[in-house]
Design a protein around this motif. Sequence first.
Motif, PDB file in Angstrom:
ATOM      1  N   GLN A 107       0.923  -1.197  -0.024  1.00 16.11           N
ATOM      2  CA  GLN A 107      -0.082  -0.037   0.135  1.00 16.11           C
ATOM      3  C   GLN A 107       0.959   0.941  -0.083  1.00 16.11           C
ATOM      4  O   GLN A 107       0.523   2.393  -0.739  1.00 16.11           O
ATOM      5  CB  GLN A 107      -0.939  -0.023   1.131  1.00 16.11           C
ATOM      6  CG  GLN A 107      -2.386  -0.479   0.875  1.00 16.11           C
ATOM      7  CD  GLN A 107      -3.234  -0.749   2.200  1.00 16.11           C
ATOM      8  OE1 GLN A 107      -2.585  -1.107   3.218  1.00 16.11           O
ATOM      9  NE2 GLN A 107      -4.427  -0.817   1.950  1.00 16.11           N
ATOM     10  N   ILE A 110       1.991   1.817  -3.436  1.00 17.07           N
ATOM     11  CA  ILE A 110       0.932   2.391  -4.250  1.00 17.07           C
ATOM     12  C   ILE A 110       0.730   3.603  -3.873  1.00 17.07           C
ATOM     13  O   ILE A 110       0.582   4.605  -4.967  1.00 17.07           O
ATOM     14  CB  ILE A 110      -0.559   1.365  -4.109  1.00 17.07           C
ATOM     15  CG1 ILE A 110      -0.451   0.141  -4.656  1.00 17.07           C
ATOM     16  CG2 ILE A 110      -1.599   2.358  -4.366  1.00 17.07           C
ATOM     17  CD1 ILE A 110      -1.492  -0.902  -4.397  1.00 17.07           C
ATOM     18  N   GLN A 114       1.176   6.843  -6.513  1.00 18.09           N
ATOM     19  CA  GLN A 114       0.105   7.797  -6.998  1.00 18.09           C
ATOM     20  C   GLN A 114       0.513   9.418  -6.645  1.00 18.09           C
ATOM     21  O   GLN A 114       0.238  10.116  -7.491  1.00 18.09           O
ATOM     22  CB  GLN A 114      -1.157   7.305  -6.055  1.00 18.09           C
ATOM     23  CG  GLN A 114      -1.745   6.293  -6.740  1.00 18.09           C
ATOM     24  CD  GLN A 114      -3.104   5.973  -6.029  1.00 18.09           C
ATOM     25  OE1 GLN A 114      -3.019   5.399  -5.158  1.00 18.09           O
ATOM     26  NE2 GLN A 114      -4.281   6.337  -6.525  1.00 18.09           N
ATOM     27  N   SER A 300       1.006  -4.632 -12.336  1.00 13.40           N
ATOM     28  CA  SER A 300       1.137  -3.367 -11.856  1.00 13.40           C
ATOM     29  C   SER A 300       1.415  -3.523 -10.108  1.00 13.40           C
ATOM     30  O   SER A 300       1.492  -4.653  -9.837  1.00 13.40           O
ATOM     31  CB  SER A 300       0.040  -2.493 -12.009  1.00 13.40           C
ATOM     32  OG  SER A 300      -1.373  -3.055 -11.388  1.00 13.40           O
ATOM     33  N   TRP A 302      -0.538  -2.491  -7.925  1.00 16.95           N
ATOM     34  CA  TRP A 302      -1.852  -3.079  -7.711  1.00 16.95           C
ATOM     35  C   TRP A 302      -1.972  -4.851  -7.735  1.00 16.95           C
ATOM     36  O   TRP A 302      -2.119  -5.338  -6.486  1.00 16.95           O
ATOM     37  CB  TRP A 302      -3.087  -2.518  -8.422  1.00 16.95           C
ATOM     38  CG  TRP A 302      -4.413  -3.360  -7.961  1.00 16.95           C
ATOM     39  CD1 TRP A 302      -5.034  -4.163  -8.579  1.00 16.95           C
ATOM     40  CD2 TRP A 302      -5.273  -2.732  -6.826  1.00 16.95           C
ATOM     41  NE1 TRP A 302      -6.105  -4.185  -7.990  1.00 16.95           N
ATOM     42  CE2 TRP A 302      -6.011  -3.724  -6.953  1.00 16.95           C
ATOM     43  CE3 TRP A 302      -5.096  -1.896  -5.955  1.00 16.95           C
ATOM     44  CZ2 TRP A 302      -7.199  -3.437  -6.088  1.00 16.95           C
ATOM     45  CZ3 TRP A 302      -6.214  -1.946  -4.670  1.00 16.95           C
ATOM     46  CH2 TRP A 302      -7.158  -2.702  -4.790  1.00 16.95           C
ATOM     47  N   ASP A 303      -1.415  -5.206  -8.849  1.00 17.21           N
ATOM     48  CA  ASP A 303      -1.360  -6.540  -8.976  1.00 17.21           C
ATOM     49  C   ASP A 303      -0.627  -7.426  -7.775  1.00 17.21           C
ATOM     50  O   ASP A 303      -0.755  -8.561  -7.058  1.00 17.21           O
ATOM     51  CB  ASP A 303      -1.009  -7.081 -10.257  1.00 17.21           C
ATOM     52  CG  ASP A 303      -1.996  -6.723 -11.376  1.00 17.21           C
ATOM     53  OD1 ASP A 303      -3.193  -6.669 -11.073  1.00 17.21           O
ATOM     54  OD2 ASP A 303      -1.655  -6.048 -12.432  1.00 17.21           O
ATOM     55  N   TYR A 305       0.115  -5.908  -4.854  1.00 19.00           N
ATOM     56  CA  TYR A 305      -0.668  -5.753  -3.709  1.00 19.00           C
ATOM     57  C   TYR A 305      -1.612  -6.941  -3.458  1.00 19.00           C
ATOM     58  O   TYR A 305      -1.849  -7.793  -2.337  1.00 19.00           O
ATOM     59  CB  TYR A 305      -1.441  -4.221  -3.809  1.00 19.00           C
ATOM     60  CG  TYR A 305      -2.341  -4.206  -2.610  1.00 19.00           C
ATOM     61  CD1 TYR A 305      -2.085  -4.148  -1.260  1.00 19.00           C
ATOM     62  CD2 TYR A 305      -3.486  -4.114  -2.977  1.00 19.00           C
ATOM     63  CE1 TYR A 305      -3.033  -4.107  -0.372  1.00 19.00           C
ATOM     64  CE2 TYR A 305      -4.777  -3.685  -1.843  1.00 19.00           C
ATOM     65  CZ  TYR A 305      -4.291  -3.910  -0.585  1.00 19.00           C
ATOM     66  OH  TYR A 305      -5.148  -3.789   0.295  1.00 19.00           O
ATOM     67  N   LYS A 331     -10.025  -0.129  -6.238  1.00 15.13           N
ATOM     68  CA  LYS A 331      -8.699  -0.051  -6.884  1.00 15.13           C
ATOM     69  C   LYS A 331      -8.728   1.396  -7.499  1.00 15.13           C
ATOM     70  O   LYS A 331      -9.650   1.898  -8.085  1.00 15.13           O
ATOM     71  CB  LYS A 331      -9.011  -0.828  -8.326  1.00 15.13           C
ATOM     72  CG  LYS A 331      -7.780  -1.262  -8.882  1.00 15.13           C
ATOM     73  CD  LYS A 331      -8.045  -1.937 -10.245  1.00 15.13           C
ATOM     74  CE  LYS A 331      -8.195  -3.375 -10.563  1.00 15.13           C
ATOM     75  NZ  LYS A 331      -7.910  -3.510 -11.914  1.00 15.13           N
ATOM     76  N   TYR A 335      -4.744   2.314 -11.888  1.00 10.97           N
ATOM     77  CA  TYR A 335      -4.744   0.684 -11.949  1.00 10.97           C
ATOM     78  C   TYR A 335      -5.839   0.053 -12.897  1.00 10.97           C
ATOM     79  O   TYR A 335      -5.987  -1.103 -12.805  1.00 10.97           O
ATOM     80  CB  TYR A 335      -4.545   0.046 -10.958  1.00 10.97           C
ATOM     81  CG  TYR A 335      -3.258   0.759  -9.997  1.00 10.97           C
ATOM     82  CD1 TYR A 335      -1.979   0.621 -10.424  1.00 10.97           C
ATOM     83  CD2 TYR A 335      -3.114   1.279  -9.061  1.00 10.97           C
ATOM     84  CE1 TYR A 335      -0.883   1.100 -10.077  1.00 10.97           C
ATOM     85  CE2 TYR A 335      -2.542   1.813  -8.300  1.00 10.97           C
ATOM     86  CZ  TYR A 335      -0.952   1.607  -8.903  1.00 10.97           C
ATOM     87  OH  TYR A 335      -0.084   2.375  -7.966  1.00 10.97           O
TER      88      TYR A 335
END
Length: 336
Positions: A107, A110, A114, A300, A302-303, A305, A331, A335
């Motif tokens: 996180q 991420i 961002q 990414s 996200w993937d 995570y 999400k 992403y």
Amino acid sequence: MKQQLRVGVIGCGAIGREHLRRLTDVVPETIVTGVADYFLPAAQSAAEMFHCTAFQTGEDLIVSPDVDAVVVTSADPSHAAYVLEAIRHNKFVFCEKPLAQTAEECQQIIAAEQAAGKKLVQVGFMRRYDRGYMAMKHAISSNEIGAPLMIHAAHRNMSQAPGFETDYAVTRVAIHEIDICRWLLDDEYATAQVLGVRQSSRTSGEWLNPQIMMLTTRSGQRIDVEVQTDGAYAYDIQCHVVGEDGIVSLPDPTSVTKRAAAAIHTPLMTDWKDRFIEAYDIEFQEWAKSLLNGAPTGPSAWDGYVACVTGDALIRSRQTGKPEDIVLPEKPEMYQ
Ligand code: ISE
């Protein structure tokens, strides 16, 4: 537009050296300008072999003006910090799986990405570049087997590096199925469970082997993954997606069929680096091309995570003996 990407590799162990060779010989868009390793002599010998600079630390490599993009292939616990450092310096970073040791670290990655306002991170889920899995994905998304109902998968290893532990069956091994199954089904997971099974006497240490990992998706599909981390007859990866109108299965790698002594013999592979060699090559070729076009397009942060959240739920389930819920935040736009 730039024609070549200057890459620095942090971690000169087995997979690091494989990627150094790949970035040098197989990916025309990359040139390796630097290496670093926690164990300096490993970086020095890689630097000699690949004619580049050996940096004292990974951090020195990241800030170097001669490095446009960073590849992290160091020990798993060091991944997150290097990725965060690369983002802080606005550098592209390819990180071998797992992206981090905990979902919380993912996180942070991420959030940092961002804040940087652009995609910088790609995670090394190379199976998405395997021709077999790509063909399966195409068959599923073009509705050739109808609605997918379940996946039966197996991940069988012959051995592991010393120091292997039960949790690594998730974080280093089944993490590939965690990623590839949600990619194939284009859905997120709802629950995760580990089932006990009779233990193999072929295990060379004290960890649990085999383990059966069960996942359900939000639309109710079930996935079972047999995970053998040691002592299997070969390095063998199986994946069958069962749909309401048919089944698609992962093809075995091509090998010669020998007919002799009244039998048919087809060799299987023994090493994961060979089994997915082409997938790794394509993965890095695509990564380099995408960066020269401005941003990574592969798996990414996200993937990475989601894989960690799912892995944590599997590990928890092994302790509680029950299915564990997988809860994800929304999400982020970046992403989608
Ligand atoms: C290794 O790190 C991998 O990524 C392989 O795909 C997996 O099969 C092996 O067990 C891991 O150690």
